[in-house]
Design a protein around this motif. Structure first.
Motif, PDB file in Angstrom:
ATOM      1  N   LYS A  32      40.166  -7.620  -6.878  1.00  0.00           N
ATOM      2  CA  LYS A  32      40.938  -6.486  -6.362  1.00  0.00           C
ATOM      3  C   LYS A  32      42.390  -6.661  -6.770  1.00  0.00           C
ATOM      4  O   LYS A  32      42.917  -7.777  -6.795  1.00  0.00           O
ATOM      5  CB  LYS A  32      40.831  -6.422  -4.835  1.00  0.00           C
ATOM      6  CG  LYS A  32      41.648  -5.300  -4.199  1.00  0.00           C
ATOM      7  CD  LYS A  32      41.529  -5.330  -2.676  1.00  0.00           C
ATOM      8  CE  LYS A  32      42.370  -4.240  -2.033  1.00  0.00           C
ATOM      9  NZ  LYS A  32      42.296  -4.260  -0.550  1.00  0.00           N
ATOM     10  N   ASN A  79      41.202   3.510  -5.422  1.00  0.00           N
ATOM     11  CA  ASN A  79      41.427   4.172  -4.146  1.00  0.00           C
ATOM     12  C   ASN A  79      42.922   4.282  -3.907  1.00  0.00           C
ATOM     13  O   ASN A  79      43.609   3.270  -3.761  1.00  0.00           O
ATOM     14  CB  ASN A  79      40.772   3.375  -3.014  1.00  0.00           C
ATOM     15  CG  ASN A  79      40.962   4.033  -1.655  1.00  0.00           C
ATOM     16  OD1 ASN A  79      40.834   5.246  -1.533  1.00  0.00           O
ATOM     17  ND2 ASN A  79      41.262   3.237  -0.635  1.00  0.00           N
ATOM     18  N   TYR A 101      39.381  -1.976  -7.571  1.00  0.00           N
ATOM     19  CA  TYR A 101      38.313  -2.948  -7.329  1.00  0.00           C
ATOM     20  C   TYR A 101      37.464  -3.092  -8.592  1.00  0.00           C
ATOM     21  O   TYR A 101      37.068  -2.082  -9.197  1.00  0.00           O
ATOM     22  CB  TYR A 101      37.407  -2.490  -6.189  1.00  0.00           C
ATOM     23  CG  TYR A 101      38.083  -2.369  -4.847  1.00  0.00           C
ATOM     24  CD1 TYR A 101      38.054  -3.419  -3.934  1.00  0.00           C
ATOM     25  CD2 TYR A 101      38.743  -1.196  -4.483  1.00  0.00           C
ATOM     26  CE1 TYR A 101      38.667  -3.312  -2.695  1.00  0.00           C
ATOM     27  CE2 TYR A 101      39.361  -1.081  -3.244  1.00  0.00           C
ATOM     28  CZ  TYR A 101      39.317  -2.135  -2.352  1.00  0.00           C
ATOM     29  OH  TYR A 101      39.934  -2.021  -1.124  1.00  0.00           O
ATOM     30  N   TRP A 130      45.382  -2.176 -16.340  1.00  0.00           N
ATOM     31  CA  TRP A 130      45.045  -3.401 -15.623  1.00  0.00           C
ATOM     32  C   TRP A 130      44.651  -4.498 -16.594  1.00  0.00           C
ATOM     33  O   TRP A 130      44.201  -4.246 -17.715  1.00  0.00           O
ATOM     34  CB  TRP A 130      43.948  -3.163 -14.585  1.00  0.00           C
ATOM     35  CG  TRP A 130      42.756  -2.367 -15.052  1.00  0.00           C
ATOM     36  CD1 TRP A 130      41.654  -2.827 -15.730  1.00  0.00           C
ATOM     37  CD2 TRP A 130      42.524  -0.963 -14.860  1.00  0.00           C
ATOM     38  NE1 TRP A 130      40.754  -1.812 -15.957  1.00  0.00           N
ATOM     39  CE2 TRP A 130      41.265  -0.644 -15.429  1.00  0.00           C
ATOM     40  CE3 TRP A 130      43.258   0.063 -14.245  1.00  0.00           C
ATOM     41  CZ2 TRP A 130      40.721   0.641 -15.412  1.00  0.00           C
ATOM     42  CZ3 TRP A 130      42.727   1.340 -14.234  1.00  0.00           C
ATOM     43  CH2 TRP A 130      41.477   1.618 -14.814  1.00  0.00           C
ATOM     44  N   ASP A 188      56.518  -1.777  -8.708  1.00  0.00           N
ATOM     45  CA  ASP A 188      55.697  -2.029  -7.539  1.00  0.00           C
ATOM     46  C   ASP A 188      56.588  -2.071  -6.296  1.00  0.00           C
ATOM     47  O   ASP A 188      57.551  -2.828  -6.237  1.00  0.00           O
ATOM     48  CB  ASP A 188      54.975  -3.374  -7.707  1.00  0.00           C
ATOM     49  CG  ASP A 188      53.926  -3.630  -6.643  1.00  0.00           C
ATOM     50  OD1 ASP A 188      53.599  -2.695  -5.886  1.00  0.00           O
ATOM     51  OD2 ASP A 188      53.428  -4.769  -6.568  1.00  0.00           O
ATOM     52  N   VAL A 238      46.348  -4.475  -6.285  1.00  0.00           N
ATOM     53  CA  VAL A 238      47.029  -3.385  -5.577  1.00  0.00           C
ATOM     54  C   VAL A 238      48.418  -3.159  -6.175  1.00  0.00           C
ATOM     55  O   VAL A 238      49.021  -4.061  -6.761  1.00  0.00           O
ATOM     56  CB  VAL A 238      47.148  -3.676  -4.072  1.00  0.00           C
ATOM     57  CG1 VAL A 238      45.775  -3.788  -3.434  1.00  0.00           C
ATOM     58  CG2 VAL A 238      47.953  -4.935  -3.817  1.00  0.00           C
ATOM     59  N   TYR A 239      48.912  -1.933  -5.983  1.00  0.00           N
ATOM     60  CA  TYR A 239      50.238  -1.546  -6.470  1.00  0.00           C
ATOM     61  C   TYR A 239      50.729  -0.459  -5.531  1.00  0.00           C
ATOM     62  O   TYR A 239      50.009   0.504  -5.264  1.00  0.00           O
ATOM     63  CB  TYR A 239      50.134  -1.023  -7.895  1.00  0.00           C
ATOM     64  CG  TYR A 239      51.424  -0.979  -8.686  1.00  0.00           C
ATOM     65  CD1 TYR A 239      51.768  -2.017  -9.550  1.00  0.00           C
ATOM     66  CD2 TYR A 239      52.291   0.114  -8.606  1.00  0.00           C
ATOM     67  CE1 TYR A 239      52.933  -1.982 -10.300  1.00  0.00           C
ATOM     68  CE2 TYR A 239      53.458   0.169  -9.356  1.00  0.00           C
ATOM     69  CZ  TYR A 239      53.778  -0.891 -10.211  1.00  0.00           C
ATOM     70  OH  TYR A 239      54.927  -0.854 -10.967  1.00  0.00           O
ATOM     71  N   GLY A 240      51.931  -0.595  -5.010  1.00  0.00           N
ATOM     72  CA  GLY A 240      52.412   0.349  -4.011  1.00  0.00           C
ATOM     73  C   GLY A 240      53.644   1.112  -4.437  1.00  0.00           C
ATOM     74  O   GLY A 240      54.379   0.701  -5.348  1.00  0.00           O
ATOM     75  N   MET A 270      49.456   3.443  -1.559  1.00  0.00           N
ATOM     76  CA  MET A 270      48.878   2.242  -2.156  1.00  0.00           C
ATOM     77  C   MET A 270      47.780   2.616  -3.139  1.00  0.00           C
ATOM     78  O   MET A 270      46.885   3.410  -2.823  1.00  0.00           O
ATOM     79  CB  MET A 270      48.294   1.347  -1.064  1.00  0.00           C
ATOM     80  CG  MET A 270      47.882  -0.020  -1.555  1.00  0.00           C
ATOM     81  SD  MET A 270      49.302  -1.007  -2.118  1.00  0.00           S
ATOM     82  CE  MET A 270      50.205  -1.225  -0.579  1.00  0.00           C
ATOM     83  N   PHE A 271      47.874   2.070  -4.335  1.00  0.00           N
ATOM     84  CA  PHE A 271      46.803   2.165  -5.335  1.00  0.00           C
ATOM     85  C   PHE A 271      46.016   0.863  -5.259  1.00  0.00           C
ATOM     86  O   PHE A 271      46.586  -0.218  -5.420  1.00  0.00           O
ATOM     87  CB  PHE A 271      47.388   2.333  -6.741  1.00  0.00           C
ATOM     88  CG  PHE A 271      48.122   3.626  -6.974  1.00  0.00           C
ATOM     89  CD1 PHE A 271      47.508   4.679  -7.655  1.00  0.00           C
ATOM     90  CD2 PHE A 271      49.421   3.794  -6.539  1.00  0.00           C
ATOM     91  CE1 PHE A 271      48.181   5.868  -7.890  1.00  0.00           C
ATOM     92  CE2 PHE A 271      50.112   4.987  -6.766  1.00  0.00           C
ATOM     93  CZ  PHE A 271      49.481   6.022  -7.433  1.00  0.00           C
ATOM     94  N   GLU A 272      44.722   0.972  -5.031  1.00  0.00           N
ATOM     95  CA  GLU A 272      43.859  -0.201  -4.938  1.00  0.00           C
ATOM     96  C   GLU A 272      42.790  -0.112  -6.019  1.00  0.00           C
ATOM     97  O   GLU A 272      42.094   0.897  -6.119  1.00  0.00           O
ATOM     98  CB  GLU A 272      43.174  -0.266  -3.574  1.00  0.00           C
ATOM     99  CG  GLU A 272      44.139  -0.300  -2.401  1.00  0.00           C
ATOM    100  CD  GLU A 272      43.439  -0.169  -1.062  1.00  0.00           C
ATOM    101  OE1 GLU A 272      44.025  -0.584  -0.054  1.00  0.00           O
ATOM    102  OE2 GLU A 272      42.303   0.373  -1.029  1.00  0.00           O
ATOM    103  N   ARG A 285      45.771   5.619  -1.346  1.00  0.00           N
ATOM    104  CA  ARG A 285      45.845   5.928   0.072  1.00  0.00           C
ATOM    105  C   ARG A 285      47.279   6.147   0.523  1.00  0.00           C
ATOM    106  O   ARG A 285      48.203   5.592  -0.051  1.00  0.00           O
ATOM    107  CB  ARG A 285      45.278   4.754   0.892  1.00  0.00           C
ATOM    108  CG  ARG A 285      43.985   4.220   0.411  1.00  0.00           C
ATOM    109  CD  ARG A 285      43.748   2.790   0.892  1.00  0.00           C
ATOM    110  NE  ARG A 285      43.811   2.661   2.327  1.00  0.00           N
ATOM    111  CZ  ARG A 285      43.920   1.503   2.968  1.00  0.00           C
ATOM    112  NH1 ARG A 285      43.996   0.372   2.299  1.00  0.00           N
ATOM    113  NH2 ARG A 285      43.955   1.468   4.282  1.00  0.00           N
TER     114      ARG A 285
END
Length: 200
Positions: free
Chosen positions: A188, A83, A156, A70, A43, A190-192, A152-154, A85
């Motif tokens: 939610k 998502n 939800y 997850w 990450d 996230v992983y970047g 960024m992987f998001e 981005r």
């Protein structure tokens, strides 16, 4: 007078022993936060070239989507939205960033996605996908001559399955998906990652 009373109440609460401020005995502890993991890089680390865009004439990768997993899924989850981005792109001089991968109606029973998802409007699990490239994963592609971009992987978790069909492009689809999600998000994660093309 009302303001003074508020101060007294706050002061009284702060003065209570820590044990007295805890939830009542027998109360359920809060559920752990959902955690997303993208395989192949840490990450905040460098995204491997194999997950980047395949493009002629440049140092590029295979265009493979990475494997994701997850945990700690909220109770009542019926579907997921993913998502991906590029936070460093302002599309058409707007606040909208680049749509690298929008996937919705991932089954609520799913624990992840395997590497190298296929092209097409729908994936094998019935979920829909779209990106700025088309109905396929779009890997990172920041130019070698510029700075690293932040991707960024998001993920939800939703309490419903979305009644949203793919629109004309990824941006319209993403707008419709996010509008339909409102009021249904249970969690939610996230992983970047960072990326720019290797110098040739």
């Amino acid at each position: 007078m009302r303001a003074i009373a508020s101060i007294v109440v706050i002061g009284f609460w702060a003065a209570l022993p820590a044990a007295a401020q805890q939830p009542a005995a027998g109360a359920a502890p809060p559920a752990p936060a959902m955690v997303l993991t993208v395989q192949g890089f840490p990450d905040g680390g460098e995204i491997p070239v194999k997950f980047s865009q395949a493009a002629p004439g440049v140092a590029a990768g295979e265009g493979l989507s990475p494997a994701l997993s997850w945990t700690n899924v909220p109770a009542g989850t019926q579907s997921f939205v993913l998502n991906m981005r590029d936070l460093d792109v302002a599309r058409n001089k707007t606040t909208e960033d680049q749509a690298h991968w929008v996937v919705w109606n991932i089954p609520g029973t799913a624990k992840g996605m395997t590497e190298g998802q296929p092209k097409g409007a729908q994936l094998p699990d019935g979920s829909y996908q779209f990106s700025a490239t088309g109905q396929v994963y779009r890997g990172p592609g920041a130019a070698a001559t510029g700075p690293r971009h932040h991707y960024m992987f998001e993920l939800y978790a939703l309490d419903t399955k979305l009644d949203v069909q793919p629109a004309a492009d990824a941006f319209e689809s993403r707008t419709k998906v996010f509008a339909a999600m409102q009021g249904h998000v249970l969690g939610k994660a996230v992983y970047g990652g960072l990326f720019k093309r290797p110098a040739q």
